[in-house]
Design an enzyme around this catalytic site. Structure first.
Site, mmCIF file in Angstrom:
data_model
loop_
_atom_site.group_PDB
_atom_site.id
_atom_site.type_symbol
_atom_site.label_atom_id
_atom_site.label_comp_id
_atom_site.label_asym_id
_atom_site.label_seq_id
_atom_site.Cartn_x
_atom_site.Cartn_y
_atom_site.Cartn_z
ATOM 1 N N ASN A 180 0.808 -1.223 0.000
ATOM 2 C CA ASN A 180 0.000 0.000 0.000
ATOM 3 C C ASN A 180 0.841 1.274 0.000
ATOM 4 O OD1 ASN A 180 1.002 0.012 2.602
ATOM 5 N ND2 ASN A 180 -0.973 -0.199 3.619
ATOM 6 N N LYS A 181 2.166 1.159 -0.076
ATOM 7 C CA LYS A 181 3.026 2.328 -0.020
ATOM 8 C C LYS A 181 3.171 2.984 -1.399
ATOM 9 C CE LYS A 181 3.804 2.049 4.384
ATOM 10 N NZ LYS A 181 2.961 0.919 4.763
#
Length: 367
Positions: A180-181
């Site tokens: 999710n980065k």
């Protein structure tokens, strides 16, 4: 469902990973490991970078590199993902929780000094959701009290403070490449530093404290750790890094569009961007004030019913069973932000139409 935050894969990922497979260099030794470290260091502007298996490993490695352990205290916010706090315990030290700022959601530097004791060894600012901590103030305090500074920049890749990249201002900075980065390797992390000795020490510890003798035997003078990233994932990271500037530009454009659409809704407080700061807006986060008309959790339910994924702010760590006895200051703002905060969809691939749908749902939920 409009997801909260998913990866953007649009470049040479498959090409570079296939190269690893075709050449049999798939493990923790291979050209992409070194290349990822070099390219990442170049992007953030650090003198050294050491790749790790995840962001948590990078944080633990930073503490180990600086010799922080039993009997030491590390000042850290309670409003954070639990990873940085856990790593403090991993090395035998104790977390001391400091309050956060209401506008930026990050560590309140003005509250640090009141928590410093003879046991304090380091400050660990966490740049949650993308906005950097006031690092000018943090570094002044650290210098005054002879403390280390370890930046948890796992959520702030691309953010800057006075022109310097988040993660490169303290003694050591740590990044995450979870799915999710801003950029991802599936799982992975990076430690960066401008102290070449710290970088050398971190790499040594992360590779089992291994010395290869003349006859190719392995010699270990101390306990080391297996924290290295496989070449396969590093190859993925190199490809992701090639597009990081475009991803960052999109994140900031999307945040501005959110600001435009949500700015006039009574009872919704938008995320701040302080002077001399650039926020990467890893997650676009808002506060639901009493004037809005319904609670934070009620709004999350309405968003979810509209097939929009939303999530509350991190639950304060000081209230969780493993840390209830930990020392802390006044955490009034921390508790309030948890009760009011929502993270909204923030993927790089988020469309303007999807942002409009999110904002319309927020607007219509109290009509």
């Amino acid at each position: 469902m409009i997801p909260l935050c998913i990866p953007e894969i649009r470049g040479n990922e498959l090409k570079y990973v296939k190269d690893c497979i075709d050449t049999n260099w798939v493990s923790s030794v291979g050209s992409y490991v070194n290349l990822f470290e070099e390219k990442f260091s170049e992007y953030v502007g650090s003198k050294s970078a050491v790749v790790t298996m995840n962001g948590t490993a990078a944080l633990q490695l930073a503490l180990l590199t600086l010799g922080i352990g039993g009997g030491d205290e590390v000042i850290v916010p309670s409003l954070t993902f639990i990873s940085p706090v856990n790593t403090i315990k991993y090395v035998g030290a104790e977390p001391v929780f400091v309050d956060v700022c209401r506008d930026t959601f990050v560590m309140d530097a003005s509250k640090i000094e009141e928590l410093i004791t003879s046991k304090t060894k380091a400050i660990m600012p966490v740049h949650i959701y993308g906005h950097p901590v006031d690092m000018v103030k943090v570094m002044q305090i650290a210098k005054k009290h002879n403390l280390f500074v370890i930046e948890d920049a796992t959520e702030s890749l691309g953010s800057t403070c006075n022109g310097k990249m988040a993660g490169t201002i303290g003694d050591i900075g740590c990044f995450s490449f979870n799915g999710n980065k801003l950029i991802t390797t599936g799982a992975g992390g990076m430690l960066v530093t401008n102290n070449l000795e710290h970088g050398k020490r971190a790499k040594f510890l992360s590779t089992q404290a291994k010395v290869v003798t003349e006859n190719k035997a392995f010699y270990h003078s101390e306990i080391g750790y297996n924290m290295r990233m496989p070449n396969l994932l590093a190859a993925f990271g190199v490809a992701q890094l090639e597009n990081v500037k475009d991803y960052l530009k999109t994140k900031r454009e999307n945040a501005l569009y959110y600001n435009q659409l949500l700015g006039e809704i009574k009872g919704i407080t938008l995320p701040a961007e302080r002077e001399n700061v650039e926020n990467c807006y890893w997650l676009y986060s808002i506060l639901v004030e009493d004037e809005y008309g319904i609670t934070r959790d009620e709004l999350i339910q309405k968003l979810n019913a509209g097939k929009i994924e939303a999530r509350p702010f991190f639950m304060p760590i000081h209230d969780m069973p493993p840390y209830k006895g930990s020392r802390h200051g006044d955490l009034t703002v921390t508790n309030e932000l948890y009760a009011r905060g929502i993270n909204l969809p923030s993927s790089v691939g988020l469309t303007k139409e999807e942002i409009s749908k999110v904002c319309e749902t927020i607007k219509n939920s109290v009509d």
